[in-house]
Design a protein around this motif. Structure first.
Motif, PDB file in Angstrom:
ATOM      1  N   ASN A 157       6.124  -4.632  -8.156  1.00 48.14           N
ATOM      2  CA  ASN A 157       6.024  -5.711  -7.157  1.00 48.14           C
ATOM      3  C   ASN A 157       7.078  -6.798  -7.397  1.00 48.14           C
ATOM      4  O   ASN A 157       6.750  -7.942  -7.684  1.00 48.14           O
TER       5      ASN A 157
ATOM      6  N   LYS B  47      -6.562  -5.468   5.336  1.00 49.99           N
ATOM      7  CA  LYS B  47      -5.763  -6.685   5.207  1.00 49.99           C
ATOM      8  C   LYS B  47      -4.292  -6.364   5.366  1.00 49.99           C
ATOM      9  O   LYS B  47      -3.877  -5.207   5.226  1.00 49.99           O
TER      10      LYS B  47
ATOM     11  N   TYR C 171      -2.088   1.296   0.579  1.00 50.08           N
ATOM     12  CA  TYR C 171      -1.159   0.210   0.892  1.00 50.08           C
ATOM     13  C   TYR C 171       0.127   0.846   1.422  1.00 50.08           C
ATOM     14  O   TYR C 171       0.787   1.585   0.693  1.00 50.08           O
TER      15      TYR C 171
END
Ligand code: BMA
Length: 359
Positions: free
Chosen positions: A44, A213, A254
């Motif tokens: 990330n 989300k 994701y």
């Protein structure tokens, strides 16, 4: 009538990466073996191009040998590169200074170049849960000074690289007590310190394959056609549940997508990828071996390649374990966008959907 903003259906279809996407052959571009401090996972990463070099800010998690939770330590590293692939890492983790103290566990950092300064937007863990913020680099070493912090229950804060209509602009992603779905919001500021005029930027309901989300990925990139946002979107399906080091019964996926916003008014959505750009498919992105979670592509860096401005470089975390790079020609990306309007013009739709007039 079903409320279109809640209980979004799981996407049962098999998702694939965009066929025009090119994964760098040497992926991953940064792993725990490339950093000069103890680390279990290096992923990330915010990436940008600053003063003629690529700069990277990866998340660094350290666990015990059994990978038992909680982590022993979390933080953000910093490094530089001439080619965006080989990195020279600073010897220490970043230090983010706030009122004479250091912020603990700064993670999921993005890098924005704004008015010739290098800014970090991040999330940090504290006794009052997760909290986002923005900090400015001191210009040397690994020291950053906080410019502003947000209130808790937010992550994925991202700063625009220039003022828009005279105001700075940031994206944020609050979570809420009623549970998911969670959406992307924006705020504007005259000075980077005081933020207001918060409104909805992109709803989870606007992303066809998300039901849990969404969150901003990288700082938006200004193109001839508008502001391009690379984001992550999450769907969950209990049928996919697997046990991974991070969690028993991990059923989330994701995936990375892109959306385009009006050049003069970036609060206006104009197009979106109806299918993801990047889905976990390569061996280093999927399967539990060596990964912390499955099915997780988490983009935090997107920039036009300074050597080929027609090409977009996307840096993403794979499986919460490593940092990878993929590229896509801008034209191919534009061709993959479908014109779109945000479903909720403002976030004022009542819970009881019978009262909603559809606008
Ligand atoms: C999010 C963040 C990310 C992580 C993702 C998948 O909530 O914690 O850092 O990559 O979950 O585990």
């Amino acid at each position: 009538m079903r409320n279109p903003f809640f209980d979004l259906p799981a996407d049962k279809s098999e998702l694939h990466s965009n066929p025009c996407l090119h994964r760098y052959e040497g992926n991953p571009v940064l792993t725990k073996h490339d950093v000069p401090y103890p680390a279990s996972y290096v992923f990330n990463a915010g990436v940008n191009f600053y003063h003629g070099r690529f700069v990277i800010a990866p998340r660094v998690d350290l666990f015990n040998e059994n990978l038992d939770r909680p982590a022993l330590k979390m933080g953000t590293g910093m490094g530089w590169s001439d080619d965006g692939i080989h990195w020279e890492m600073e010897p220490e983790l970043m230090r983010v200074h706030y009122k004479g103290k250091l912020l603990p566990w700064v993670v999921d950092s993005r890098l924005t170049v704004l008015e010739d300064g290098l800014y970090l937007s991040f999330c940090f863990e504290n006794q009052h849960s997760e909290r986002p913020g923005i900090a400015k680099w001191r210009g040397t070493g690994v020291d950053f000074d906080v410019v502003c912090l947000g209130i808790p229950q937010q992550r994925n804060m991202v700063l625009f690289p220039e003022k828009v209509n005279g105001m700075y602009m940031r994206l944020e992603r609050p979570s809420n007590q009623y549970g998911d779905p969670f959406h992307i919001w924006y705020a504007v500021s005259p000075d980077l310190e005081f933020w207001g005029r918060q409104e909805l930027f992109l709803g989870c309901e606007d992303v066809p394959w998300a039901n849990k989300k969404i969150g901003a990925g990288a700082p938006p990139v200004k193109t001839d056609r508008g502001w391009l946002l690379i984001f992550h979107a999450v769907d969950a399906d209990p049928a996919r549940a697997v046990d991974v080091p991070a969690r028993k019964g991990w059923d989330r996926r994701y995936a990375c997508g892109a959306a385009l916003f009006d050049k003069d008014d970036p609060t206006k959505l104009i197009a979106i990828t109806k299918k993801p750009l990047i889905v976990a498919e390569a061996p280093y992105e999927t399967g539990c071996k060596g990964l912390f979670v499955e099915n997780t592509i988490f983009p935090e860096g997107a920039l036009l390649d300074p050597r080929d401005p027609e090409s977009l470089m996307i840096y993403y975390g794979a499986g919460d374990a490593n940092t990878c790079l993929a590229t896509i020609k801008l034209q191919d990306l534009f061709n993959s966008l479908t014109p779109a309007k945000r479903m909720a013009q403002y976030a004022i739709v009542p819970f009881r959907v019978e009262e909603w007039d559809g606008e």
